[in-house]
Design a protein around this motif. Structure first.
Motif, PDB file in Angstrom:
ATOM      1  N   TRP A  70       0.809  -1.219   0.000  1.00  0.00           N
ATOM      2  CA  TRP A  70       0.000   0.000   0.000  1.00  0.00           C
ATOM      3  C   TRP A  70       0.843   1.270   0.000  1.00  0.00           C
ATOM      4  O   TRP A  70       0.403   2.303  -0.522  1.00  0.00           O
ATOM      5  N   ALA A  71       2.029   1.194   0.566  1.00  0.00           N
ATOM      6  CA  ALA A  71       2.933   2.339   0.422  1.00  0.00           C
ATOM      7  C   ALA A  71       3.204   2.533  -1.075  1.00  0.00           C
ATOM      8  O   ALA A  71       3.241   3.661  -1.581  1.00  0.00           O
ATOM      9  N   PHE A  72       3.340   1.426  -1.774  1.00  0.00           N
ATOM     10  CA  PHE A  72       3.634   1.465  -3.203  1.00  0.00           C
ATOM     11  C   PHE A  72       2.394   1.854  -4.027  1.00  0.00           C
ATOM     12  O   PHE A  72       2.453   2.727  -4.898  1.00  0.00           O
ATOM     13  N   GLU A  73       1.275   1.197  -3.753  1.00  0.00           N
ATOM     14  CA  GLU A  73       0.035   1.488  -4.498  1.00  0.00           C
ATOM     15  C   GLU A  73      -0.331   2.967  -4.354  1.00  0.00           C
ATOM     16  O   GLU A  73      -0.698   3.630  -5.331  1.00  0.00           O
ATOM     17  N   ASN A  74      -0.253   3.471  -3.132  1.00  0.00           N
ATOM     18  CA  ASN A  74      -0.590   4.882  -2.910  1.00  0.00           C
ATOM     19  C   ASN A  74       0.399   5.784  -3.646  1.00  0.00           C
ATOM     20  O   ASN A  74       0.032   6.857  -4.115  1.00  0.00           O
ATOM     21  N   TYR A  75       1.630   5.326  -3.746  1.00  0.00           N
ATOM     22  CA  TYR A  75       2.642   6.096  -4.467  1.00  0.00           C
ATOM     23  C   TYR A  75       2.289   6.158  -5.951  1.00  0.00           C
ATOM     24  O   TYR A  75       2.314   7.244  -6.551  1.00  0.00           O
ATOM     25  N   THR A  76       1.927   5.033  -6.520  1.00  0.00           N
ATOM     26  CA  THR A  76       1.584   5.034  -7.950  1.00  0.00           C
ATOM     27  C   THR A  76       0.289   5.801  -8.200  1.00  0.00           C
ATOM     28  O   THR A  76       0.116   6.394  -9.253  1.00  0.00           O
ATOM     29  N   MET A  77      -0.602   5.814  -7.208  1.00  0.00           N
ATOM     30  CA  MET A  77      -1.861   6.567  -7.343  1.00  0.00           C
ATOM     31  C   MET A  77      -1.659   8.034  -6.953  1.00  0.00           C
ATOM     32  O   MET A  77      -2.599   8.799  -6.934  1.00  0.00           O
TER      33      MET A  77
END
Lengths: 212, 451
Positions: free
Chosen positions: B174-181
């Motif tokens: 989610w750190a990553f998903e939120n980053y891509t979003m």
């Protein structure tokens, strides 16, 4: 470059002028430090250019229900008793409540719901008759124990073991230490009573694990 | 297994942890009192594992960002993550032997590989490949949990480990998903939670090891108030270094998540100030916050000057950092009532400033290997600082850290029912008879009457 300088200036502001209400401000030194949210940092400039936060975005943090224990209920053996705080006696013994119908929770151990051992002791008998934990030897694995907190919240534990030890041979290093699991440990006297010492020879140790 | 030898020869981060502190706590006026110890064999192990595990989380989050961005320092960031895995595996080997260390390394490395797969799949917009990576992570979780349950002889339960590992996976994903979003606030909230989470795992693993080999750790416990304070300060200080490094990189890159990284750094400062306040009071907390924030500001000045190619401004920022060091050192000497000597604190701050500047300068000079070497040093160094600061605090307020655990079982009987004979046996006999229920009921009534 101008934009960079501007955002850096905001960084500086954020570093110096945040009026955050830190979550641990009022906490004791002993409390573990949870990260506070960054919501309260001022960051006005670029916000509009950023896409709206996604509704799907998730923040994952550990949540645990931790109780200030007030009552213990063990329906399998008909226990429904008050819990009071107890400490350690000068001779190193875990203290017990004076009232033999009450159960004592060791304040220097874990609170129910925290990782570690929440340790409770109760008398098996008074000078004249049975006390709160008289029926404790009847517990068997999978029996349920409910601890209720002062806020009315409840945690349910499942008995994993019922063990009897010679008092001096009890695994105190294990019982009074940490555990990765959230466990409840109930202690009472058992075995033969020695008149000369006024003490039972054995201790009964019930271990139970927090049910999810 | 030659424990002592191997454990003393712990890997890079561990030795840094021990030597990184240029600080020592001075004996206070030669007073002798029993002080709860911050550094015990058990709490040292806990801190060493905390350092490696939380560094893993930081480097993993960063490497995933570098990966999706196709950043020039992706390889070196991934190499730093690999070096952390090597250190962690060496730590495992020092406890459980070479073979176990190798086995751990293979399993642990696999989950990093699956995260990389997830990033690659995200870059390609390949949902099926993302799902496959998650499925592999789920398998990893079971394998890793089984390994640790076996190694610790059941002290760590696989079911609970799986829960913890799932949280670690979710936090990184989610750190990553939120980053891509581009939901950067949530990116950095997850980063902070992912670091903090590892300290819980570090404590658990250290507990299991010390419980398994108590004599190797002088029968000391990982679970003391002093050890908890040390871990809290270690967390906040190392997180400060991590976020400062990221914010400086994001700043010079003009990255869209710069403000969120800076806000996370501010939130960390708030928490650190509050921790200081919980010991030294509100006023001291505010004073600390002002001083501490100033050094972050000077780093920002340095980044700004670097961006502008303004050498004079860079020099000015360095000079300001010099002044900061003296001010911060004086504050800590006064607060700890001389337990921390200003010159020692200055030396430690000097190291911190040097590491952050080296990490940043190397980054801007595209010497990424040097950058990540400095980043790892900067991160590990903070665990030395946390140890020394907590030692001073505990020495100053020993009564706050004296949570004694019993050494003997409670006395939970007075003999009033002893005449009943062996009641356990009696009950067993009674149970065989059908009158068990009514007998127990009678006993309960007796018990009630007693009260």
């Amino acid at each position: 470059m101008k934009l960079l300088t501007m955002t850096l200036a905001i960084f500086l502001l954020a570093g110096c002028a945040s009026e955050a209400g830190p979550e641990i401000a009022a906490a004791e030194v002993e409390k573990s430090t949870e990260p506070s949210k960054s919501d309260d940092a001022p960051r006005p400039a670029r916000l509009k250019e950023e896409p709206a936060p996604s509704a799907e975005g998730r923040v994952i943090k550990e949540e645990r229900t931790v109780l200030d224990a007030e009552r213990i209920r063990i329906s399998a053996i008909g226990i429904d008793a008050n819990i009071i705080d107890v400490g350690v006696l000068p001779n190193g013994q875990m203290d017990v409540p004076v009232n033999t119908d009450e159960v004592g929770w060791l304040t220097s151990g874990a609170r129910p719901g925290e990782r570690g051992n929440a340790i409770m002791a109760g008398h098996v008998d008074s000078g004249t008759g049975p006390a709160v934990f008289y029926q404790l030897p009847d517990l068997v694995p999978d029996d349920e124990i409910v601890i209720e907190g002062k806020d009315g919240k409840q945690l349910t534990y499942r008995v994993t073991s019922v063990e009897q030890y010679k008092t001096s041979g009890s695994p105190v290093d294990r019982i009074f230490d940490y555990a990765f699991s959230s466990q409840l440990i109930l202690i009472t006297c058992t075995g033969d009573f020695v008149e000369e010492t006024g003490n039972y020879e054995d201790r009964l140790v019930v271990t139970a694990e927090l049910m999810k | 297994m030659n424990w002592k030898k191997t454990f003393v020869a712990m890997p890079l981060s561990f030795s840094l942890l021990m030597s990184g502190a240029a600080l020592t706590v001075s004996a206070h006026n030669g007073e002798k009192h029993e002080t709860p110890a911050v550094s015990t064999p058990a709490s040292d192990l806990r801190a060493a594992l905390d350092a490696l595990l939380s560094e893993h989380a930081y480097l993993a989050v960063i490497t995933m960002q570098k990966g999706i961005d196709g950043a020039a320092d992706f390889e070196e960031s991934a190499a730093a993550l690999q070096a952390n895995t090597d250190d962690l595996s060496a730590a495992v080997a020092s406890v459980y032997g070479e073979e176990a260390g190798q086995q751990f390394k293979e399993i642990w490395s696999s989950h990093i590989g699956y995260f990389v797969d997830y990033v690659t799949a995200s870059a390609a917009g390949d949902e099926a490949a993302k799902e496959a990576a998650l499925a592999n992570l789920a398998e990893y979780k079971a394998e890793q949990a089984a390994f640790l349950e076996t190694a610790t002889e059941g002290r760590l339960k696989a079911s609970e480990l799986e829960e913890g590992l799932q949280m670690h996976i979710d936090q990184l994903i989610w750190a990553f998903e939120n980053y891509t979003m581009e939901d950067f606030d949530k990116t950095y909230e997850n980063l902070r939670h992912s670091l903090h989470h590892m300290f819980g795992f570090g404590k658990g693993l250290a507990w299991a090891i010390t419980d398994q080999f108590p004599e190797k750790f002088g029968n000391t416990s990982v679970d003391t108030l002093a050890a908890d304070l040390r871990a809290d300060l270690n967390y906040l200080l190392s997180e400060h270094a991590a976020l400062a490094i990221s914010a400086m990189q994001k700043g010079i890159d003009g990255a869209p998540d710069f403000e969120a990284a800076a806000a996370a750094l501010t939130a960390n400062t708030d928490d650190l100030s509050a921790a200081i306040g919980s010991v030294y009071g509100e006023e001291a907390a505010q004073q600390f916050k002002d001083i501490w924030s100033s050094h972050i500001g000077y780093f920002v000045d340095y980044v700004t000057a670097t961006a502008a190619g303004d050498e004079a401004a860079k020099e000015a920022a360095i000079a300001a950092l010099e002044e900061y060091k003296a001010e911060q050192a004086a504050f800590l000497e006064a607060a700890t009532d001389g337990r921390l000597k200003a010159e020692d604190v200055e030396a430690a701050l000097d190291m911190h400033v040097e590491e952050l500047l080296t990490a940043f300068n190397s980054y801007t000079e595209k010497d990424y290997a040097a950058a990540y070497s400095a980043i790892r040093e900067a991160y590990a160094h903070m665990f030395g600082v946390g140890t020394v600061l907590s030692s001073a605090i505990v020495d100053q307020f020993p009564e706050k850290f004296e949570a004694e655990m019993p050494t003997e079982m409670p006395k939970t009987g007075m003999g009033g029912m002893a005449d009943e004979g062996d009641y356990a046996a009696e009950i067993a006999v009674s149970l065989m008879a059908l009158g068990a229920v009514s007998l127990l009921a009678v006993r309960r009534r007796e018990a009630k009457n007693e009260g």
